[in-house]
Every structure is written in C-alpha cells, then in structure tokens.
Design an enzyme around this catalytic site. Structure first.
Site, PDB file in Angstrom:
ATOM      1  N   CYS A   2       3.840  -4.055   7.056  1.00 25.06           N
ATOM      2  CA  CYS A   2       4.470  -4.237   8.358  1.00 25.06           C
ATOM      3  C   CYS A   2       5.977  -3.990   8.259  1.00 25.06           C
ATOM      4  O   CYS A   2       6.600  -4.286   7.254  1.00 25.06           O
ATOM      5  CB  CYS A   2       4.254  -5.649   8.857  1.00 25.06           C
ATOM      6  SG  CYS A   2       2.518  -6.073   8.991  1.00 25.06           S
ATOM      7  N   ARG A  27       6.207   3.905   5.920  1.00 21.01           N
ATOM      8  CA  ARG A  27       5.583   2.831   5.142  1.00 21.01           C
ATOM      9  C   ARG A  27       4.097   2.684   5.475  1.00 21.01           C
ATOM     10  O   ARG A  27       3.376   2.004   4.750  1.00 21.01           O
ATOM     11  CB  ARG A  27       6.293   1.509   5.450  1.00 21.01           C
ATOM     12  CG  ARG A  27       7.737   1.495   5.009  1.00 21.01           C
ATOM     13  CD  ARG A  27       8.481   0.364   5.676  1.00 21.01           C
ATOM     14  NE  ARG A  27       7.922  -0.910   5.331  1.00 21.01           N
ATOM     15  CZ  ARG A  27       8.538  -1.836   4.615  1.00 21.01           C
ATOM     16  NH1 ARG A  27       9.748  -1.603   4.166  1.00 21.01           N
ATOM     17  NH2 ARG A  27       7.976  -2.975   4.364  1.00 21.01           N
ATOM     18  N   TRP A  75       0.609  -3.387   9.983  1.00 24.08           N
ATOM     19  CA  TRP A  75      -0.441  -2.920   9.077  1.00 24.08           C
ATOM     20  C   TRP A  75      -1.417  -4.073   9.019  1.00 24.08           C
ATOM     21  O   TRP A  75      -1.141  -5.127   8.442  1.00 24.08           O
ATOM     22  CB  TRP A  75       0.153  -2.619   7.699  1.00 24.08           C
ATOM     23  CG  TRP A  75      -0.800  -1.963   6.751  1.00 24.08           C
ATOM     24  CD1 TRP A  75      -1.049  -0.633   6.629  1.00 24.08           C
ATOM     25  CD2 TRP A  75      -1.625  -2.611   5.770  1.00 24.08           C
ATOM     26  NE1 TRP A  75      -1.988  -0.408   5.647  1.00 24.08           N
ATOM     27  CE2 TRP A  75      -2.356  -1.606   5.095  1.00 24.08           C
ATOM     28  CE3 TRP A  75      -1.829  -3.927   5.398  1.00 24.08           C
ATOM     29  CZ2 TRP A  75      -3.266  -1.880   4.086  1.00 24.08           C
ATOM     30  CZ3 TRP A  75      -2.741  -4.204   4.386  1.00 24.08           C
ATOM     31  CH2 TRP A  75      -3.440  -3.184   3.735  1.00 24.08           C
ATOM     32  N   ASN A  99       5.777 -10.513   9.084  1.00 23.05           N
ATOM     33  CA  ASN A  99       5.422  -9.667   7.962  1.00 23.05           C
ATOM     34  C   ASN A  99       4.893 -10.581   6.861  1.00 23.05           C
ATOM     35  O   ASN A  99       5.586 -11.512   6.472  1.00 23.05           O
ATOM     36  CB  ASN A  99       6.696  -8.938   7.481  1.00 23.05           C
ATOM     37  CG  ASN A  99       6.392  -7.839   6.499  1.00 23.05           C
ATOM     38  OD1 ASN A  99       5.265  -7.658   6.100  1.00 23.05           O
ATOM     39  ND2 ASN A  99       7.421  -7.110   6.104  1.00 23.05           N
ATOM     40  N   GLY A 100       3.677 -10.381   6.401  1.00 19.85           N
ATOM     41  CA  GLY A 100       3.141 -11.232   5.334  1.00 19.85           C
ATOM     42  C   GLY A 100       1.806 -11.820   5.736  1.00 19.85           C
ATOM     43  O   GLY A 100       1.142 -11.329   6.653  1.00 19.85           O
ATOM     44  N   GLU A 480      -3.645   8.687 -13.066  1.00 18.41           N
ATOM     45  CA  GLU A 480      -2.737   8.965 -11.944  1.00 18.41           C
ATOM     46  C   GLU A 480      -3.253  10.131 -11.093  1.00 18.41           C
ATOM     47  O   GLU A 480      -3.202  10.092  -9.863  1.00 18.41           O
ATOM     48  CB  GLU A 480      -1.322   9.236 -12.489  1.00 18.41           C
ATOM     49  CG  GLU A 480      -0.306   9.799 -11.512  1.00 18.41           C
ATOM     50  CD  GLU A 480      -0.056   8.942 -10.279  1.00 18.41           C
ATOM     51  OE1 GLU A 480      -0.545   7.800 -10.210  1.00 18.41           O
ATOM     52  OE2 GLU A 480       0.612   9.434  -9.353  1.00 18.41           O
ATOM     53  N   LYS A 484      -4.176   9.896  -7.126  1.00 15.05           N
ATOM     54  CA  LYS A 484      -3.537  10.758  -6.117  1.00 15.05           C
ATOM     55  C   LYS A 484      -4.594  11.394  -5.220  1.00 15.05           C
ATOM     56  O   LYS A 484      -4.457  11.447  -4.005  1.00 15.05           O
ATOM     57  CB  LYS A 484      -2.731  11.830  -6.864  1.00 15.05           C
ATOM     58  CG  LYS A 484      -1.451  12.247  -6.264  1.00 15.05           C
ATOM     59  CD  LYS A 484      -0.279  11.315  -6.442  1.00 15.05           C
ATOM     60  CE  LYS A 484      -0.523   9.877  -6.225  1.00 15.05           C
ATOM     61  NZ  LYS A 484       0.494   8.957  -6.555  1.00 15.05           N
ATOM     62  N   GLU A 487      -6.299   8.764  -2.837  1.00 18.91           N
ATOM     63  CA  GLU A 487      -5.526   8.228  -1.717  1.00 18.91           C
ATOM     64  C   GLU A 487      -5.231   9.241  -0.629  1.00 18.91           C
ATOM     65  O   GLU A 487      -5.148   8.878   0.533  1.00 18.91           O
ATOM     66  CB  GLU A 487      -4.267   7.492  -2.187  1.00 18.91           C
ATOM     67  CG  GLU A 487      -3.211   8.301  -2.879  1.00 18.91           C
ATOM     68  CD  GLU A 487      -2.016   7.426  -3.291  1.00 18.91           C
ATOM     69  OE1 GLU A 487      -1.311   7.817  -4.220  1.00 18.91           O
ATOM     70  OE2 GLU A 487      -1.759   6.371  -2.672  1.00 18.91           O
ATOM     71  N   HIS A 503     -20.050   7.031 -22.762  1.00 22.56           N
ATOM     72  CA  HIS A 503     -20.469   5.625 -22.835  1.00 22.56           C
ATOM     73  C   HIS A 503     -20.915   5.103 -21.473  1.00 22.56           C
ATOM     74  O   HIS A 503     -20.917   3.899 -21.241  1.00 22.56           O
ATOM     75  CB  HIS A 503     -19.333   4.774 -23.418  1.00 22.56           C
ATOM     76  CG  HIS A 503     -18.999   5.161 -24.817  1.00 22.56           C
ATOM     77  ND1 HIS A 503     -19.807   4.868 -25.884  1.00 22.56           N
ATOM     78  CD2 HIS A 503     -17.964   5.894 -25.321  1.00 22.56           C
ATOM     79  CE1 HIS A 503     -19.275   5.366 -26.997  1.00 22.56           C
ATOM     80  NE2 HIS A 503     -18.152   6.004 -26.672  1.00 22.56           N
ATOM     81  N   LYS A 602       3.135   2.208   2.393  1.00 23.04           N
ATOM     82  CA  LYS A 602       4.052   2.651   1.343  1.00 23.04           C
ATOM     83  C   LYS A 602       4.514   1.488   0.484  1.00 23.04           C
ATOM     84  O   LYS A 602       4.690   1.614  -0.715  1.00 23.04           O
ATOM     85  CB  LYS A 602       5.253   3.362   1.984  1.00 23.04           C
ATOM     86  CG  LYS A 602       6.256   3.924   0.996  1.00 23.04           C
ATOM     87  CD  LYS A 602       5.686   5.094   0.222  1.00 23.04           C
ATOM     88  CE  LYS A 602       6.603   5.577  -0.883  1.00 23.04           C
ATOM     89  NZ  LYS A 602       5.860   6.355  -1.893  1.00 23.04           N
TER      90      LYS A 602
HETATM   91  C1  AGP Z   1       1.092   5.492  -5.171  1.00 24.53           C
HETATM   92  O1  AGP Z   1       0.747   6.766  -4.766  1.00 24.53           O
HETATM   93  C2  AGP Z   1       0.614   4.417  -4.354  1.00 24.53           C
HETATM   94  N1  AGP Z   1       0.866   4.622  -2.993  1.00 24.53           N
HETATM   95  C3  AGP Z   1       0.725   2.995  -4.889  1.00 24.53           C
HETATM   96  O2  AGP Z   1      -0.202   2.921  -5.931  1.00 24.53           O
HETATM   97  C4  AGP Z   1       2.085   2.460  -5.392  1.00 24.53           C
HETATM   98  O3  AGP Z   1       2.491   3.133  -6.530  1.00 24.53           O
HETATM   99  C5  AGP Z   1       1.962   0.951  -5.652  1.00 24.53           C
HETATM  100  O4  AGP Z   1       1.634   0.310  -4.455  1.00 24.53           O
HETATM  101  C6  AGP Z   1       3.212   0.347  -6.244  1.00 24.53           C
HETATM  102  O5  AGP Z   1       4.290   0.450  -5.385  1.00 24.53           O
HETATM  103  P1  AGP Z   1       5.769   0.250  -5.874  1.00 24.53           P
HETATM  104  O6  AGP Z   1       6.062   1.323  -6.859  1.00 24.53           O
HETATM  105  O7  AGP Z   1       6.605   0.339  -4.644  1.00 24.53           O
HETATM  106  O8  AGP Z   1       5.846  -1.101  -6.520  1.00 24.53           O
END
Ligand code: AGP
Length: 607
Positions: A2, A27, A75, A99-100, A480, A484, A487, A503, A602
């Site tokens: 949020c 975000r 959000w 927010n929270g 990673e 990517k 997401e 395994h 974000k």
């Molecule tokens: C990365 O592509 C993601 N959107 C997510 O995993 C992100 O890296 C994670 O939420 C950590 O965020 P930060 O680096 O702001 O702490």
C-alpha cells in the site's frame, strides 16, 4: 505494498496527492482513493478499484480547492479487491488510510460490532477507524484518541488520519514505513509511506520512529510536530534534506521499465566501481570491511536472498569466513544462534521489507553488528543498521528486480574485497576496476544480442513448465532466473541444482518441459551429464553456456553461447542477464503486465 500520500498547505492538495500516488504506482496496487476537505468544508471521499486512472476519471475535471488531502493505493490483504474495501475509509468527520496489517482485527471487529459499530468494509483498516471514532465519542482529544486506538491494535501498521473537525492530519506507525516532509517556502507539509512520492515537493524529510505521533496542522507555528505517546514533544525522528529527483520514472524509448532497467546495468556497474574504488565511496567501503566477524548471517527475501547466496560464495571463497544465508521470514522466527563476534548482513532493494527489518532488529537486540547492502538511502533498513553499503542502482520501478540484483551481488563482492583488505592498495583497485569494466562491456554485448534471446523466447514461451538448472556458483542464478520467469510470465518455473534433479523432479520431465541450463566453465563436464539426463527424457534444452562448445550445441535445442573470459567469480552476474532478457521476452509473448505483474508489490511491507 500500500502507498500513502498526504498533503496540507495552500496549494491544491488533491492534485499534489494524486501526483504522489502516481509515483507510487510502481510498487503495485489494486485500487486507489483520496479524501479531502473541499471549499465548503465538507469531507469528500473518492475511491476506485484498478489503476489510478480510474480514480482520476471518477474525480472528473473538478477545480479542486482542497487545502488538505490524504490518498492511498491499496494492495489487498483483508477483504477482496473492490471499491468499498479501497481506502480511505470514512466515518463522520474522520477519514483514514492504512498501510500494514492489524493482526487482532477479527477480535476487535467482533467487540466493536457487538457495541453497535456498523462496518462497511471487510478490511482490518476500518477497525482502526471504528476504534478512533469510539475513542473520540468518549470526549477525548484527537491526539489522545489516536494513542488509545493505536494501543489496541497489534501488528505492524502506519495510520494516517484526516480530521475535518480540527482541520488536522495525524499519523502514527509501528514497523511500517512513514516519512513526513515540509516545504517551508510554500508552507506545505506532507506525509507518505515512501520518500520518492515527495521528491521535488518537500525540501526536508523527517522519518519518525515507531509510536511517534506526527501532527500536521496549518494552525500551529510549526506545520509539523512530533509527540510521544504521553503527548509530549519528541525528537524521536531522523531528518535529512530531500535530494531525490523524479526524472528517472520516464521509460524513454523502452516499452517497459524492466527492459530499461536491464539496459541500465552496464553503466551502473561502471559507476558503482568508480564510486567505491576511486570516488567518495572508498572510505565507507573500507570502514565496512574493518570488522572481521567470525561468521556472517546473510538475510534477505526473494531476489535479494538470491543475491545473498552469491555474496555468501564470495565471502566464503575469498575471505574464508563462514556464512549462513537465510530467508528473513524464516530467520526471524527460528531463534537463530547469534554471537557478539559475528555480523549480520541484510540485502534489500527497498530497505522496507518487513521480514528483513524484523531480522535486522533481532540481530541488533542480540548485539550482533548489522550491515546492509541496500538501494534506498534513508530507508528504514539503512537507518537501523550499524553500517550500510548503498548499491546505487537508482530507482527501480519494474516490480521484477533486475538491476538491483546485479548491484547487490557486486556490492557484496566489493565488501568481500574490503574484508580481505585488498582495496587499500591502489594498484589492486585499478586491476579490479578493469575486471568490473570488462563485466560491463560483456553485458553491453549480451544486450546487443537481445534479438537472439527473443527468438528463443518466441519458440519456448508456450511450454508448460521450466526448470532452471545450474551448479556451484550458477545455482543461485538458476533460482533467480526461475523466480524472474514466474513473477512476470506466470508460468511454473523452478530453480534447481543441476545435480539434484534426479533425486525427484526429473519425474516431471517430458517433451513439454523446458530445461534452461546455466553452464559455466566450472563443473562443465558434470553439468553436461545433467543435461544429458534431461535430454534422454525428451526435455527441451535451452543452454546458456560457454561459446563455441560443439558438444553443448549438439545437445541443446537452443544454444546461446557466451564469452566468460576474464570474469571468474563475476560470471554468475553475467549469465543472469540472459535470464532477465529471456524472462522478459517470454512474458512479452505471453502478453502479461510486465512492470506490474498481478498480485505482486514492489515493496513488501507486511510479513
Ligand atoms: C524480485 O523480482 C521480487 N519482486 C522480490 O523477490 C524482491 O526481491 C523481494 O521482495 C525483496 O525486496 P527488497 O529487495 O526490497 O527487500
């Protein structure tokens, strides 16, 4: 998650808040709303699901005369995405944004309902509104009602409240990001969950501590005042000049921010090394390497965690200091063994990730030195750590982290160089600069081959699932790469250690499953054997590996040969650029919302 923006001042508050919310769009959110006091002294509220544009359409072409406004991008956590659950929430002369998460919301809700309060929404946020209205109805002043309501809620939250009766905005938070700003020249005061929303508007920023009441009022000598829970003025805040600019939110000629951010990487690497090897960053880097702990606890979430795995390899390989790398959400509840001669390292783009912040707090409480590798200067993580190394990636708008990962990993390498005292030697620094420049140059070259990656993406984008595999130093980037793809393309992808597939997961391999094999010069033969195993089960092989390797080319359905020469330990960062571009183009063929993927935010400010 949020986003919150509030404004009080002689300029048109609604437009200013809308501008702030626009800057927080990156975000991720699913609805937006504003509440303001209009020229007839009426409290207005407008909220709408979907993009900010929907809210703007709802507001129409009004000539706002508002001198006070709060706004929010939501959000969803409690309650589905709909107009009613959107913020602000309003009752009588009060409107709030939140927010929270209020963890005891359902208990409080039952009590408040039993005492006659009628909830309009399914949100936990409205619980705070009803508590506040109840406390005010007892005849308490605004400040006291805020404190007493806040005392009843559990969990990490930031609340911003507009009170039409007294023409004031009041805010309080615990464990959630909040920043106030002032512009004395224009007699304006601001509040937000993100300093970026206030760039170019506020000249000075104030980051309040937890449980500090922030009081924004035009009728006070000071537009902004801070109070403790007893109502006494407090200096429990950190202030700094606002030096952010809004420029970089422009996509330029790029179709997406993600693509733009991928392209920015070579230049960012050059400027990172210039800053830390030759420029003003050297002092802070040398300082960060002074303390040689007996162990590092590396903690982070998501992509930052994968960068942490690379940093672990750097520190263990070159410094021979043992490292444990853990997901912050697990670390914080695991009762980890922490000793005073150890250090903890937190990696984060935003510096606001709730779990990472909690892990940091745990280490501080246990007297373990805390160090961050972070992008946002002045973020909560930055403020709370004993020491910080900024990754200098600039604002990252794409929800899928790209340039921040690269800069995090490289900043980790710089830390490991500092720990081995190599950076004190000018000749060594020059040689290292050359190595990082070589990486930048090679990434430039990779990017220039984007069309080849796009062609591969076109051929494979419709397959049902993806295994990203790698061994040794390439395993973290297999994780990673898969993240990517998941997401932004919404396809199932898993990162696996290449030697581990047999395994269990090899049972899933068939002619509709893609193996993106990340192959480096190390463990080359062994990785080839692992690819053979998948090939034998009719999996589709996409290999990203050393160029001009006939055997590899023959084995692969798609082969993208790259030149690892001279990169050594930096090669995972290099190969990962292909991961980024591959995910980007697969997502593009799938037609997803690449910069703002569904369900994602974000900055993850709730645990
Ligand atoms: C990365 O592509 C993601 N959107 C997510 O995993 C992100 O890296 C994670 O939420 C950590 O965020 P930060 O680096 O702001 O702490």
């Amino acid at each position: 998650m949020c986003g919150i923006v509030g404004h009080l001042g002689p300029k048109n508050s609604v437009n200013i808040v809308l501008e702030g919310l626009k800057r927080l769009e990156y975000r991720g959110y699913d609805s937006a709303g504003v509440s303001y006091i209009d020229e007839h002294n009426e409290l207005q509220i407008y909220k709408k699901t979907g993009k900010l544009e929907n809210l703007k359409n709802l507001l129409g072409d009004q000539d706002f005369k508002a001198r006070m406004c709060i706004g929010h991008t939501r959000w969803a956590t409690h309650g589905e995405v709909n107009d009613t659950n959107s913020h602000p929430h309003m009752k009588d002369h009060i409107s709030i944004v939140h927010n929270g998460i209020i963890e005891n919301a359902s208990t409080l809700r039952k009590q408040l309902t039993a005492s006659g309060y009628e909830f309009k929404s399914q949100t936990d946020s409205e619980v705070f509104l009803s508590l506040l209205v109840t406390e005010l109805a007892k005849g308490k002043g605004f400040k006291k009602a805020m404190v007493d309501s806040f005392a009843q809620v559990e969990g990490n939250s930031a609340f911003v409240v507009l009170n039409k009766d007294v023409n004031e905005i009041m805010s309080i938070k615990k464990g959630a990001p909040l920043v106030c700003g002032i512009n004395e020249v224009n007699s304006e005061v601001f509040i937000s969950s993100d300093p970026y929303a206030l760039a170019g508007m506020a000249s000075k920023l104030y980051f309040p501590g937890d449980e500090v009441l922030c009081h924004l009022s035009a009728s006070n000598k000071n537009l902004l005042n801070f109070y403790d829970l007893e109502g006494n003025p407090t200096e429990n805040y950190m202030s700094k000049n606002q030096d952010m600019s809004v420029g970089p939110t422009d996509k330029g000629d790029f179709e997406h921010f993600m693509l733009k951010e991928i392209h920015e990487q070579p230049e960012l690497i050059r400027s990172l090394t210039q800053f830390y090897f030759q420029g003003e960053g050297l002092k802070s880097l040398l300082k960060a390497g002074e303390f040689k702990p007996s162990k590092f606890h590396i903690t982070a979430c998501g992509t930052a965690y994968y960068a942490g795995l690379l940093i672990r390899d750097f520190i263990e390989t070159f410094n021979r200091i043992p490292c444990s790398t853990e997901l912050a959400s697990e670390f914080r509840y695991r009762n980890p063994l922490l000793n005073k001669d150890e250090a903890s390292l937190f990696i984060s783009q935003s510096g606001e990730t709730a779990d990472t912040l909690a892990a940091q707090e745990l280490c501080t409480t246990n007297n373990v030195k805390t160090l961050s590798v972070v992008n946002v200067d002045g973020s909560t993580l930055f403020r709370n750590c004993d020491d910080n190394l900024l990754i200098r990636a600039g604002i990252e708008i794409g929800v899928a982290s790209t340039k921040a990962f690269t800069q995090q990993a490289l900043t980790g390498r710089l830390l490991s160089l500092s720990l081995s005292d190599e950076l004190k030697d000018e000749t060594k620094r020059v040689a290292l600069t050359a190595k990082f420049s070589l990486l930048a140059e090679k990434i430039d070259h990779l990017i220039s081959r984007s069309e080849e990656i796009k062609t591969i993406a076109e051929s494979i984008h419709n397959h049902k699932g993806f295994f990203y595999t790698g061994r040794g130093k390439y395993f973290p980037v297999a994780l990673e790469g898969a993240l990517k793809l998941k997401e932004i393309a919404y396809v199932h992808a898993e990162g696996y250690a290449a030697g581990e597939l047999k395994h269990g997961p090899i049972a899933m391999i068939d002619e509709d499953m893609v193996n993106v094999a990340l192959v480096g010069p190390e463990l080359f033969e062994k990785t080839i054997s692992n690819i053979q195993e998948i090939k034998a089960r009719k999996g589709i092989i996409v290999t990203i590996g050393p160029k001009d390797e006939e055997e590899l080319e023959e084995l692969s359905d798609y082969y993208f040969g790259i030149d690892f020469d001279g990169l050594d330990e930096l090669s995972p960062v290099y190969i990962n650029i292909v991961n980024q571009l591959l995910a980007y183009y697969i997502a593009k063929y799938k037609g997803t919302d690449i910069d703002k993927p569904r369900n994602l935010a974000k900055s993850v400010t709730v645990e």
